[in-house]
Design a protein around this motif. Sequence first.
Motif, PDB file in Angstrom:
ATOM      1  N   ASN A 124     -63.643 -29.068 -59.599  1.00 62.50           N
ATOM      2  CA  ASN A 124     -63.337 -28.224 -60.255  1.00 62.50           C
ATOM      3  C   ASN A 124     -64.200 -28.226 -61.307  1.00 62.50           C
ATOM      4  O   ASN A 124     -64.970 -27.405 -61.614  1.00 62.50           O
ATOM      5  CB  ASN A 124     -62.014 -27.828 -61.081  1.00 62.50           C
ATOM      6  N   TYR A 125     -64.126 -28.968 -62.386  1.00 63.46           N
ATOM      7  CA  TYR A 125     -65.603 -29.608 -63.165  1.00 63.46           C
ATOM      8  C   TYR A 125     -67.016 -29.811 -62.926  1.00 63.46           C
ATOM      9  O   TYR A 125     -67.611 -28.960 -63.300  1.00 63.46           O
ATOM     10  CB  TYR A 125     -65.195 -30.921 -64.352  1.00 63.46           C
ATOM     11  N   ARG A 126     -67.236 -30.190 -61.809  1.00 61.31           N
ATOM     12  CA  ARG A 126     -68.374 -30.067 -60.795  1.00 61.31           C
ATOM     13  C   ARG A 126     -68.536 -28.438 -61.275  1.00 61.31           C
ATOM     14  O   ARG A 126     -70.321 -28.084 -60.904  1.00 61.31           O
ATOM     15  CB  ARG A 126     -68.966 -30.754 -60.352  1.00 61.31           C
TER      16      ARG A 126
ATOM     17  N   SER B 296     -62.615 -17.761 -68.338  1.00 58.11           N
ATOM     18  CA  SER B 296     -61.514 -18.859 -67.843  1.00 58.11           C
ATOM     19  C   SER B 296     -60.942 -17.930 -67.203  1.00 58.11           C
ATOM     20  O   SER B 296     -60.587 -18.063 -66.015  1.00 58.11           O
ATOM     21  CB  SER B 296     -60.961 -19.401 -69.134  1.00 58.11           C
TER      22      SER B 296
ATOM     23  N   GLN C  78     -60.082 -23.832 -61.992  1.00 61.97           N
ATOM     24  CA  GLN C  78     -61.762 -23.281 -62.008  1.00 61.97           C
ATOM     25  C   GLN C  78     -61.339 -23.074 -63.355  1.00 61.97           C
ATOM     26  O   GLN C  78     -62.031 -23.014 -64.296  1.00 61.97           O
ATOM     27  CB  GLN C  78     -62.676 -22.539 -61.115  1.00 61.97           C
TER      28      GLN C  78
ATOM     29  N   ALA D  49     -59.884 -25.456 -65.400  1.00 64.12           N
ATOM     30  CA  ALA D  49     -60.961 -25.987 -66.076  1.00 64.12           C
ATOM     31  C   ALA D  49     -61.901 -25.993 -67.233  1.00 64.12           C
ATOM     32  O   ALA D  49     -62.435 -26.635 -68.458  1.00 64.12           O
ATOM     33  CB  ALA D  49     -62.079 -27.095 -64.764  1.00 64.12           C
TER      34      ALA D  49
ATOM     35  N   SER E 292     -56.273 -28.734 -63.423  1.00 66.62           N
ATOM     36  CA  SER E 292     -57.761 -28.636 -63.850  1.00 66.62           C
ATOM     37  C   SER E 292     -58.043 -29.423 -62.713  1.00 66.62           C
ATOM     38  O   SER E 292     -60.027 -29.369 -62.402  1.00 66.62           O
ATOM     39  CB  SER E 292     -58.478 -28.135 -64.953  1.00 66.62           C
TER      40      SER E 292
ATOM     41  N   LEU F 227     -69.293 -26.432 -64.193  1.00 62.86           N
ATOM     42  CA  LEU F 227     -70.357 -26.980 -64.960  1.00 62.86           C
ATOM     43  C   LEU F 227     -72.224 -26.686 -64.543  1.00 62.86           C
ATOM     44  O   LEU F 227     -73.075 -26.726 -65.402  1.00 62.86           O
ATOM     45  CB  LEU F 227     -70.309 -28.634 -65.315  1.00 62.86           C
TER      46      LEU F 227
ATOM     47  N   TRP G 224     -62.837 -34.007 -59.643  1.00 60.92           N
ATOM     48  CA  TRP G 224     -63.505 -33.564 -60.246  1.00 60.92           C
ATOM     49  C   TRP G 224     -64.198 -32.024 -60.273  1.00 60.92           C
ATOM     50  O   TRP G 224     -64.933 -31.687 -60.346  1.00 60.92           O
ATOM     51  CB  TRP G 224     -64.143 -34.444 -60.765  1.00 60.92           C
TER      52      TRP G 224
ATOM     53  N   VAL H 297     -62.833 -27.551 -70.717  1.00 59.39           N
ATOM     54  CA  VAL H 297     -63.932 -27.817 -71.487  1.00 59.39           C
ATOM     55  C   VAL H 297     -63.902 -27.129 -73.162  1.00 59.39           C
ATOM     56  O   VAL H 297     -64.252 -28.081 -73.927  1.00 59.39           O
ATOM     57  CB  VAL H 297     -64.996 -27.239 -70.604  1.00 59.39           C
TER      58      VAL H 297
END
Length: 320
Positions: A78-80, A278, A290, A293, A57, A83, A76, A297
């Motif tokens: 992928n997380y951004r 996912s 992604q 990630a 991730s 989200l 970060w 989450v």
Amino acid sequence: MIKAPRKRAAAPQGAAVPPRRRPRGRGRALPYLLLVPAAAVLGLVLGYPLVRVVVISFQDYGLRALFTGRITWAGWANYRTVLDDAQFVPVLLRTVGFCAALVAGTLLIGLAAALMMERLGPRMRTAVTLCLIAAWAVPNVASSLVWQWLFQPVYGVVNWMLTQTHLFGDLTQRDWSGSTYSAFLLVWLLVVWQSVPFVALTLYAGLSQIPRTYYEAAALDGAGQVTVFRVITLPFLRPILGLVTILSVIWDFNVFNQLWILTRGGPNQSTTTLPIWSFTKAFSSNSFGQGAAVAVVSVLLLLAASALYVRRLVRSGEDL
């Protein structure tokens, strides 16, 4: 000449017996040593994939990385991206709502089945138990394929039976996966059918441990069935209900096989939940970072919800 060992004098009656000393060193470490094989297996089967997903991730992991073997760190990013995606909030709300519907249906039907089993005779109870175990033992992929055949348009058995009742008109051409609500209903029926046996058998085991004297005292006092259930049965079953609720939330939040086989997240991604999202992020968009990630989450959300529920359950148990 070998002398016979002297016998220890018996302690006089009423004298306090000194407590035995707890074993030190190897004795204390023995239980932990016995747990090492199970912990190692869990670490390999569950721990390594989870750590690997967390690592992916944070990487720019795609087709280029698969073919070249060169992996770059994305931090970060992928997380951004996940989200900030416009689909994240609708998918999350859809997942939570569907999970709540599955848990509620499973608990209500499972509790009703457990109460019914308590009132059945031995032979009928054994038959119901065998049927529940048989339904529970079917792999979810196999049951999903059978479900798909049962609700298939034109040749589906369920469509034919509903048409024969003449209550809903001609449903032989009905495609249950063609609309959002009917697709969710189709998956809901399947998942609840698979989950009810575990809940019913677990709650029945809890019901069998309630002392009969409480019910006899309630009958002497003239209490009704609703009062007996609310005052006696429900408080005794509260810890078991808490346990099966946590397990049902974890299982139903991660439902994937049934949704993917029956709907593939359609129509128009209206049945896409976090596990489906996912999977499509990773394998359809070829963005494994992604997809990982989204999986992380989901795990964090489940951990937070489970921790809050367990804490509340422990506090309620202490107050009893």
